[in-house]
Design an enzyme around this catalytic site. Structure first.
Site, mmCIF file in Angstrom:
data_model
loop_
_atom_site.group_PDB
_atom_site.id
_atom_site.type_symbol
_atom_site.label_atom_id
_atom_site.label_comp_id
_atom_site.label_asym_id
_atom_site.label_seq_id
_atom_site.Cartn_x
_atom_site.Cartn_y
_atom_site.Cartn_z
ATOM 1 N N SER A 33 0.823 -1.208 0.000
ATOM 2 C CA SER A 33 0.000 0.000 0.000
ATOM 3 C C SER A 33 0.862 1.265 0.000
ATOM 4 O O SER A 33 0.344 2.370 0.014
ATOM 5 C CB SER A 33 -0.926 0.003 1.224
ATOM 6 O OG SER A 33 -0.178 -0.166 2.417
ATOM 7 N N ASN A 120 -2.361 -2.470 13.302
ATOM 8 C CA ASN A 120 -3.811 -2.270 13.229
ATOM 9 C C ASN A 120 -4.252 -0.988 13.933
ATOM 10 O O ASN A 120 -5.050 -0.215 13.396
ATOM 11 C CB ASN A 120 -4.551 -3.477 13.822
ATOM 12 C CG ASN A 120 -4.294 -4.729 13.010
ATOM 13 O OD1 ASN A 120 -3.732 -4.656 11.923
ATOM 14 N ND2 ASN A 120 -4.708 -5.871 13.533
ATOM 15 N N THR A 165 -39.728 26.859 -10.403
ATOM 16 C CA THR A 165 -40.020 25.487 -9.957
ATOM 17 C C THR A 165 -40.215 24.718 -11.260
ATOM 18 O O THR A 165 -40.706 25.287 -12.249
ATOM 19 C CB THR A 165 -41.292 25.394 -9.082
ATOM 20 O OG1 THR A 165 -42.398 25.873 -9.834
ATOM 21 C CG2 THR A 165 -41.159 26.221 -7.802
ATOM 22 N N HIS A 166 -39.792 23.480 -11.282
ATOM 23 C CA HIS A 166 -39.796 22.673 -12.531
ATOM 24 C C HIS A 166 -38.994 23.360 -13.640
ATOM 25 O O HIS A 166 -39.258 23.130 -14.815
ATOM 26 C CB HIS A 166 -41.216 22.399 -13.038
ATOM 27 C CG HIS A 166 -42.170 21.952 -11.975
ATOM 28 N ND1 HIS A 166 -42.421 20.626 -11.695
ATOM 29 C CD2 HIS A 166 -42.924 22.666 -11.086
ATOM 30 C CE1 HIS A 166 -43.297 20.545 -10.693
ATOM 31 N NE2 HIS A 166 -43.606 21.774 -10.310
ATOM 32 N N SER A 287 -13.402 27.448 -27.302
ATOM 33 C CA SER A 287 -13.515 26.254 -28.141
ATOM 34 C C SER A 287 -12.423 26.318 -29.191
ATOM 35 O O SER A 287 -12.092 27.393 -29.690
ATOM 36 C CB SER A 287 -14.889 26.226 -28.804
ATOM 37 O OG SER A 287 -14.837 25.447 -29.984
ATOM 38 N N LYS A 293 -17.259 30.917 -28.731
ATOM 39 C CA LYS A 293 -17.696 30.236 -27.517
ATOM 40 C C LYS A 293 -16.879 30.555 -26.272
ATOM 41 O O LYS A 293 -15.684 30.785 -26.333
ATOM 42 C CB LYS A 293 -17.685 28.719 -27.739
ATOM 43 C CG LYS A 293 -18.777 28.297 -28.680
ATOM 44 C CD LYS A 293 -19.029 26.833 -28.594
ATOM 45 C CE LYS A 293 -19.835 26.504 -27.349
ATOM 46 N NZ LYS A 293 -20.035 25.069 -27.228
ATOM 47 N N ASN A 295 -16.843 28.560 -22.695
ATOM 48 C CA ASN A 295 -17.458 27.384 -22.063
ATOM 49 C C ASN A 295 -17.261 27.352 -20.540
ATOM 50 O O ASN A 295 -16.194 27.705 -20.052
ATOM 51 C CB ASN A 295 -16.869 26.099 -22.665
ATOM 52 C CG ASN A 295 -17.245 25.948 -24.120
ATOM 53 O OD1 ASN A 295 -18.305 26.396 -24.541
ATOM 54 N ND2 ASN A 295 -16.363 25.338 -24.892
ATOM 55 N N GLU A 300 -18.746 22.552 -15.185
ATOM 56 C CA GLU A 300 -19.058 21.186 -15.641
ATOM 57 C C GLU A 300 -18.214 20.155 -14.900
ATOM 58 O O GLU A 300 -18.687 19.069 -14.553
ATOM 59 C CB GLU A 300 -18.821 21.074 -17.150
ATOM 60 C CG GLU A 300 -19.784 21.928 -17.958
ATOM 61 C CD GLU A 300 -19.344 22.035 -19.417
ATOM 62 O OE1 GLU A 300 -19.877 21.286 -20.231
ATOM 63 O OE2 GLU A 300 -18.464 22.858 -19.728
ATOM 64 N N TYR A 327 -9.909 -6.464 12.489
ATOM 65 C CA TYR A 327 -9.252 -5.975 11.280
ATOM 66 C C TYR A 327 -9.233 -7.036 10.184
ATOM 67 O O TYR A 327 -8.997 -8.213 10.456
ATOM 68 C CB TYR A 327 -7.811 -5.546 11.603
ATOM 69 C CG TYR A 327 -7.034 -5.085 10.384
ATOM 70 C CD1 TYR A 327 -7.134 -3.770 9.943
ATOM 71 C CD2 TYR A 327 -6.228 -5.964 9.655
ATOM 72 C CE1 TYR A 327 -6.443 -3.347 8.813
ATOM 73 C CE2 TYR A 327 -5.534 -5.550 8.529
ATOM 74 C CZ TYR A 327 -5.653 -4.241 8.110
ATOM 75 O OH TYR A 327 -4.977 -3.828 6.985
ATOM 76 N N LYS A 335 -8.121 3.856 1.937
ATOM 77 C CA LYS A 335 -7.397 5.130 1.814
ATOM 78 C C LYS A 335 -7.543 5.803 0.466
ATOM 79 O O LYS A 335 -7.798 7.005 0.375
ATOM 80 C CB LYS A 335 -5.929 4.925 2.156
ATOM 81 C CG LYS A 335 -5.732 4.645 3.619
ATOM 82 C CD LYS A 335 -4.360 4.095 3.910
ATOM 83 C CE LYS A 335 -4.397 3.123 5.056
ATOM 84 N NZ LYS A 335 -5.154 1.890 4.813
HETATM 85 N N1 ARG Z 1 -1.190 -1.297 5.333
HETATM 86 C C1 ARG Z 1 -2.155 -1.792 6.261
HETATM 87 C C2 ARG Z 1 -3.497 -1.084 6.060
HETATM 88 O O1 ARG Z 1 -3.532 -0.096 5.454
HETATM 89 C C3 ARG Z 1 -1.682 -1.604 7.656
HETATM 90 C C4 ARG Z 1 -2.266 -2.519 8.640
HETATM 91 C C5 ARG Z 1 -1.768 -3.875 8.416
HETATM 92 N N2 ARG Z 1 -2.199 -4.770 9.438
HETATM 93 C C6 ARG Z 1 -2.092 -6.118 9.302
HETATM 94 N N3 ARG Z 1 -2.525 -6.817 10.276
HETATM 95 N N4 ARG Z 1 -1.615 -6.665 8.233
HETATM 96 O O2 ARG Z 1 -4.525 -1.542 6.511
#
Ligand code: ARG
Length: 467
Positions: A33, A120, A165-166, A287, A293, A295, A300, A327, A335
């Site tokens: 990660s 964790n 409205t509408h 454009s 134009k 825009n 948007e 966990y 994330k």
């Molecule tokens: N990279 C892990 C996460 O984002 C960290 C926690 C990992 N914990 C484990 N028991 N493997 O969740």
């Protein structure tokens, strides 16, 4: 290895004790990660410093080791901040990247940092700190957006426009009143943000893997050092809870929806057909083929970012929905959703603030549109109730006939001769013309929260004091 000895080079330094070999390349890729959680480096280091300080205070590690750890972590912080840190995918995540570097810098003492904690509770802490800071940033950005609307509302407390409205002309309102509708929406978003900060203001560190720890730690001390109100109360919940992230995403989705409605209005208002507003050059594009134009791309894109944010909310709800306590590695997928939504929301709020501040409001076009489409028909009906004593339903019918007559003559209600109006209902006098102008219509709507300029000014004052 073939002879059964441990391949110390490739098995994981942090948890590889019982492993004979390192992971398959695909295992490493799906498991790592670090590509995204490196964003948590500052929170991880703050958390570790607070944890080590507490461990030393409680006599669990020596003050000497704590000093080495804190010094090493400070060095790592500046290495990362200055781009002099080499992240390694083999080390999986931000927590282990930092710990491995700490070992390289200070040696054995580094191994004591992970006493009485687990990744964790560590990741729960880092992520909570990150989300808390993001919520604080969002709160400040919403305050700036609200201030931009308050300025425009003040400037246009008397500028009439058609209310819809509408998306059909309904009754005249003021542009200031319309702006204040958005102040209410973004004000609610901001109070949701404030509530979310209160909700998440509990420190996870010390929950350890899921069951707490046998070391005599002081969770109140770490909570205080990290700026949390108090520690969390259940170690199992602490490592399995991602409500704070989902709450952030829900708030972002609701706020995104508000921003998207505003974006849609700006797109409509800035068409040559409406011509209510003109976006500044700074917030529009041309454009490549049609030179005439201009825009509303920023509007948007704000409208589109909402789709991404909604996607993130649904993704995280789905990731979490079937997970048993406590966990599970699924939670690592939390994330990217939050980081992406946070970036989209920040951009959307900033772009909207710029557009609202910069746009030129064409009050003449708004006023002309406000007067067309028989927008004061309700005022005629109300006059008949008030001055001629008709029940509202009858007054509604009489007015409907007046509108039909005006339509057949191709004129406005206020342009119908008195004799024509009297042919529909003889109780009508020339006093009626006083209520048929858009200004009179707007000024009469003095009920609390109504569109009368005097009311709009009261609401502006309320919000200015509330900031
Ligand atoms: N990279 C892990 C996460 O984002 C960290 C926690 C990992 N914990 C484990 N028991 N493997 O969740």
């Amino acid at each position: 290895m073939a002879d059964g000895t441990k391949d110390t080079k490739s098995s994981n330094q942090m948890w590889g004790g019982r492993f004979a070999s390192g992971p398959d390349a695909i295992m490493e890729e799906i498991n790592a990660s670090i590509g995204f959680d490196k964003k948590l480096f500052a929170q991880d280091i703050r958390g570790s410093i607070a944890h080590a300080t507490m461990l030393a205070h409680q006599g669990i590690i020596s003050v000497d080791d704590k000093d080495k750890i804190v010094h090493g972590l400070s060095t790592i912080l500046s290495e990362i901040e200055t781009g002099n840190f080499e992240f390694s995918r083999q080390l999986e995540d931000i927590h282990m990247n930092i710990e491995a570097r700490l070992a390289a810098l200070i040696g054995q003492a580094a191994g004591r940092l992970h006493t009485a904690r687990s990744r964790n509770d560590q990741v729960a802490l880092d992520f909570r700190l990150w989300v808390k800071e993001e919520l604080q940033k969002t709160e400040a950005m919403l305050t700036t957006l609200i201030a931009a609307f308050l300025d425009r509302a003040e400037e246009h407390a008397e500028s009439v426009m058609p209310g819809f409205t509408h998306l059909q002309t309904a009754q005249p309102v003021t542009f200031g009143h319309h702006c204040m509708a958005y102040v209410e929406m973004f004000g609610r978003d901001r109070s949701r943000v404030r509530h979310a900060i209160e909700h998440l203001d509990e420190s996870p560190i010390g929950a350890a893997a899921l069951a707490g720890t046998g070391y005599p730690i002081d969770r109140h001390m770490t909570a205080k050092a990290l700026g949390f109100r108090e520690p969390t109360r259940n170690s199992i919940d602490t490592v399995s809870d991602r409500d704070f992230a989902i709450e952030f995403l829900s708030i972002a989705a609701i706020c995104g929806m508000h921003l998207s409605r505003l974006a849609e209005e700006i797109v409509i208002w800035s068409t040559p057909q409406f011509g209510f507003v003109r976006l500044s050059d700074a917030f529009s594009t041309g454009s490549s083929i049609m030179p005439q134009k201009k825009n509303p791309d920023a509007a948007e894109l704000v409208r589109a970012k909402t789709g991404r944010i909604n996607g993130s909310l649904i993704a995280l709800l789905t990731i979490m929905k079937g997970l048993p306590l406590a966990y599970s590695k699924d939670m690592q997928e939390d994330k990217e959703q939050v980081f992406d939504a946070a970036e989209s929301l920040e951009l959307a709020i900033a772009a909207m603030t710029g557009m609202v501040r910069d746009m030129t409001v064409n009050t003449q076009r708004m006023k002309a549109a406000a007067g067309s489409g028989y927008s004061t028909a309700t005022d005629l009906a109300d006059w008949l109730v008030r001055e001629a004593g008709l029940p509202f339903r009858d007054a509604h019918h009489v007015t409907g006939r007046a509108v039909a007559l005006a339509e057949s003559k191709g004129c406005d209600l206020a342009e119908l001769p008195l004799a024509d109006l009297q042919s529909i209902n003889p109780a009508i006098t020339d006093k009626v013309y006083e209520v048929l102008t858009v200004e009179a219509s707007v000024a009469s709507r003095k009920s609390f929260g109504g569109t009368a300029p005097s009311e709009v000014r009261k609401q502006i004052a309320f919000w200015r004091a509330r900031n």
